[in-house]
Design an enzyme around this catalytic site. Structure first.
Site, PDB file in Angstrom:
ATOM      1  N   SER A 140      -2.880   7.837   2.316  1.00  0.00           N
ATOM      2  CA  SER A 140      -1.803   7.240   1.526  1.00  0.00           C
ATOM      3  C   SER A 140      -2.234   7.209   0.071  1.00  0.00           C
ATOM      4  O   SER A 140      -3.429   7.106  -0.232  1.00  0.00           O
ATOM      5  CB  SER A 140      -1.509   5.819   2.012  1.00  0.00           C
ATOM      6  OG  SER A 140      -0.666   5.136   1.107  1.00  0.00           O
ATOM      7  N   TYR A 153      -4.624  -2.419   4.197  1.00  0.00           N
ATOM      8  CA  TYR A 153      -4.180  -1.039   4.435  1.00  0.00           C
ATOM      9  C   TYR A 153      -4.865  -0.065   3.485  1.00  0.00           C
ATOM     10  O   TYR A 153      -5.388   0.966   3.902  1.00  0.00           O
ATOM     11  CB  TYR A 153      -2.659  -0.953   4.283  1.00  0.00           C
ATOM     12  CG  TYR A 153      -2.095   0.428   4.520  1.00  0.00           C
ATOM     13  CD1 TYR A 153      -1.942   0.919   5.808  1.00  0.00           C
ATOM     14  CD2 TYR A 153      -1.711   1.244   3.449  1.00  0.00           C
ATOM     15  CE1 TYR A 153      -1.417   2.192   6.034  1.00  0.00           C
ATOM     16  CE2 TYR A 153      -1.186   2.503   3.659  1.00  0.00           C
ATOM     17  CZ  TYR A 153      -1.047   2.976   4.957  1.00  0.00           C
ATOM     18  OH  TYR A 153      -0.545   4.236   5.172  1.00  0.00           O
TER      19      TYR A 153
END
Length: 235
Positions: A140, A153
């Site tokens: 990401s 995350y």
């Protein structure tokens, strides 16, 4: 089997599902891992409708004891793996770091980082039996562009990128090619959970993004240790 054998984690939905079906269309055999047996069976029905084949493995990435038996089962049935798409991940809880629970933090790190280390250990021997082994890990943008409230995350994805780069460098002189893929904003359930106010129609579909992911496990892919960003490819 004369087809390329590609293992995909998180294969039942989103980018993983789109990649699995694209690989089937291209004539590859897919080993599909996901938690939901029902979702995998639906995916298998779609693959059969396309004239392809899959091997389904209901699998919980939090089950650390399941990786070695999974690798042994694949070795027994196929003897090798030609490609890996490590796609599965969880968003975890978004919010201030001090407000999050330890259990949620550990779960996010375990699924997004630790499980990929276990996966590497389990299938590295199988990849080495392929003439042209390829592996790609989905990341990401927050791994390199951190944002407030995304702590667990983005920590898991930053750790994943560092680990994958190490594996790529360790195999620079080997046939194994290892890369990282950043899909960018994509029309998926996880994206909707992270940005509930966003118009999903402004984002590329999982199928569009997967079309740039799938070539990274082709025998013709020669790059290694690279981060490939879908946004740049679709610009």
């Amino acid at each position: 089997m004369d087809k390329r054998i590609i293992l995909i984690t998180g294969a039942s939905r989103g980018i993983g599902r789109a990649a699995a079906l694209a690989l089937v269309k291209a004539g590859h055999h897919v080993i599909a891992l996901a938690r939901s047996k029902a979702a995998l069976e639906k995916l298998d029905d779609e693959a059969k409708a396309l004239g392809g084949s899959m091997t389904l493995i209901p699998f919980d990435l939090k089950d650390s004891a399941a990786f070695e038996p999974m690798g042994q089962a694949i070795a027994s049935k196929f003897g090798r793996i030609d490609g890996l798409i490590a796609n599965a991940a969880i968003l975890g809880s978004l919010g201030p770091l001090q407000a999050g629970g330890e259990r949620q933090f550990n779960e996010t790190i375990d699924v997004n980082l630790n499980a990929n280390w276990r996966l590497i250990r389990a299938i590295d021997p199988l990849l080495r039996r392929s003439e042209s082994p390829r592996a790609v890990f989905v990341t990401s943008s927050v791994a390199t562009n951190p944002q407030a409230f995304w702590g667990p995350y983005q920590a898991s994805k930053a750790g994943l990128e560092a680990m994958v780069q190490a594996w790529a460098q360790e195999n620079e002189q080997m046939p194994l090619r290892v890369n990282i893929f950043d899909p960018g904003g994509t029309r998926t359930t996880m994206r909707a959970d992270a940005f509930p106010g966003e118009d999903p129609m402004t984002l590329p579909t999982a199928e569009a993004v997967a079309s740039h992911l799938v070539p990274l496990v082709n025998a013709s892919e020669i790059r290694t240790g690279q981060t490939i960003r879908a946004k740049a490819l679709m610009a």
